[in-house]
Enzyme design. Sequence first.
Site, mmCIF file in Angstrom:
data_model
loop_
_atom_site.group_PDB
_atom_site.id
_atom_site.type_symbol
_atom_site.label_atom_id
_atom_site.label_comp_id
_atom_site.label_asym_id
_atom_site.label_seq_id
_atom_site.Cartn_x
_atom_site.Cartn_y
_atom_site.Cartn_z
ATOM 1 N N ASP A 29 0.853 -1.189 0.000
ATOM 2 C CA ASP A 29 0.000 0.000 0.000
ATOM 3 C C ASP A 29 0.889 1.238 0.000
ATOM 4 O O ASP A 29 1.667 1.452 0.934
ATOM 5 C CB ASP A 29 -0.901 -0.021 1.240
ATOM 6 C CG ASP A 29 -1.988 1.041 1.182
ATOM 7 O OD1 ASP A 29 -2.163 1.660 0.123
ATOM 8 O OD2 ASP A 29 -2.666 1.238 2.206
ATOM 9 N N ASP B 50 -3.107 2.506 -5.933
ATOM 10 C CA ASP B 50 -1.982 2.570 -4.998
ATOM 11 C C ASP B 50 -1.848 1.369 -4.071
ATOM 12 O O ASP B 50 -1.083 1.415 -3.114
ATOM 13 C CB ASP B 50 -2.072 3.843 -4.158
ATOM 14 C CG ASP B 50 -3.322 3.888 -3.290
ATOM 15 O OD1 ASP B 50 -4.297 3.211 -3.632
ATOM 16 O OD2 ASP B 50 -3.316 4.607 -2.270
ATOM 17 N N GLU B 51 -2.567 0.295 -4.330
ATOM 18 C CA GLU B 51 -2.400 -0.883 -3.474
ATOM 19 C C GLU B 51 -2.714 -2.156 -4.244
ATOM 20 O O GLU B 51 -3.485 -2.158 -5.207
ATOM 21 C CB GLU B 51 -3.279 -0.792 -2.217
ATOM 22 C CG GLU B 51 -4.761 -0.743 -2.478
ATOM 23 C CD GLU B 51 -5.576 -0.774 -1.199
ATOM 24 O OE1 GLU B 51 -5.233 -1.553 -0.283
ATOM 25 O OE2 GLU B 51 -6.569 -0.036 -1.132
#
Length: 396
Positions: free
Chosen positions: A6, A101-102
């Site tokens: 993350d 983003d993860e």
Amino acid sequence: MILHIDMDAFYASVEERENPELKGKPLIVGGQASTRGVVAAANYAARKYGIHSAMPTASAVKKCPDLLIVKPRGELYSRISKQIRAIFYRYTPIIEPLSLDEAFLDPHGSERLHGDAEAIGRKIKTDLKSELDLVASVGVAPNKFVAKLASDFDKPDGFVIVMLDEVQAFLDPLPVNKIWGVGKAANVKLSRHNIRTVCDLKTKSPQFLDQLFGQYGEQLWRLAHGIDERKVTPDREVKSVSQETTFAQDLTYYPSIESTALYLTEGVGYRLRESELKGKTVTIKIRYDDFKTITRSRSLDCQTSQTNELWKVVKTLFQETLGNKSFAIRLIGVGISNFSEANFGEDEELATQTDLFSTPPKTPKPEAKGQLLDQLSDEIKHKFGKQSIKRGKSVC
């Protein structure tokens, strides 16, 4: 072992990287307070003031009058996300992205090349920092549920490993709202029964939780015991394109619902055309103030990517669902599914069936007008950004 990676305050971190003068200053990426903007991301300097994502920008400014507000740059974040994904693929092909983003990573089969899950996680962190100047937090655990909790446990720049025999000790002291699906309403319901930690929840029987939450009760019981058998599922073919928004304050005024729905429909139509897809089934999503969520769908006669055609159905679905009823709504969404390839390389007008014996009209058909409007709108957005043009009744 599964990895959950993350990126820390992704949007804000990208903006700090692009403009080093912003580093260390309270910063959010989001809309302006004057337009009922919402915080999309806050850096850690801003979080010290109690500012967090999904908070109204006006509330954030009250907490920190010196707050810097940066307009989101979706195209930039998307491009960097692809660079992040490329680093992940160096170490394993089994990647399940959750957002820009993860992602979950399954390193099974890569150990001989790159080492165990811990080694791979540390190499990825190093690559992200050295090549992209971005920081990630990593969770390593026997399943997806625990790995995601682990990545969030020691942010920013965290690296937490939870071995199989440590899972229950890791979970027990956590607040019960750390479990997926336990939102505000569920948390209040559990608190009434003195269930405040995962350990408290673990002691309850599946039957008791079924009475409180129906079929989801068993899933809560399993997660409280650290049981999650889901596999990491690599990227699959896109099944739907959707966009939704959560309101800073519950909406009770229908025209505001309709104008927001039009804005969402514009966004979905744009993404369809960008991906050269056409959809046939239109779905709306409505979440009320009590968190009750409903969806309504309707299929068109044929696939389309035209915003006007999609909007006709979206508008009708909202009118039929809400009508003249009183309501308080916290979230709405618009989605399109049931795809075919758009085949944009051909002249769409030639592909449309026409009457063999009719005289072509001198004025363009409504469908052709809609297609031209979308084309011009998309060109403007490509050149000046997605917020540069919108229909008059829509809001952003």
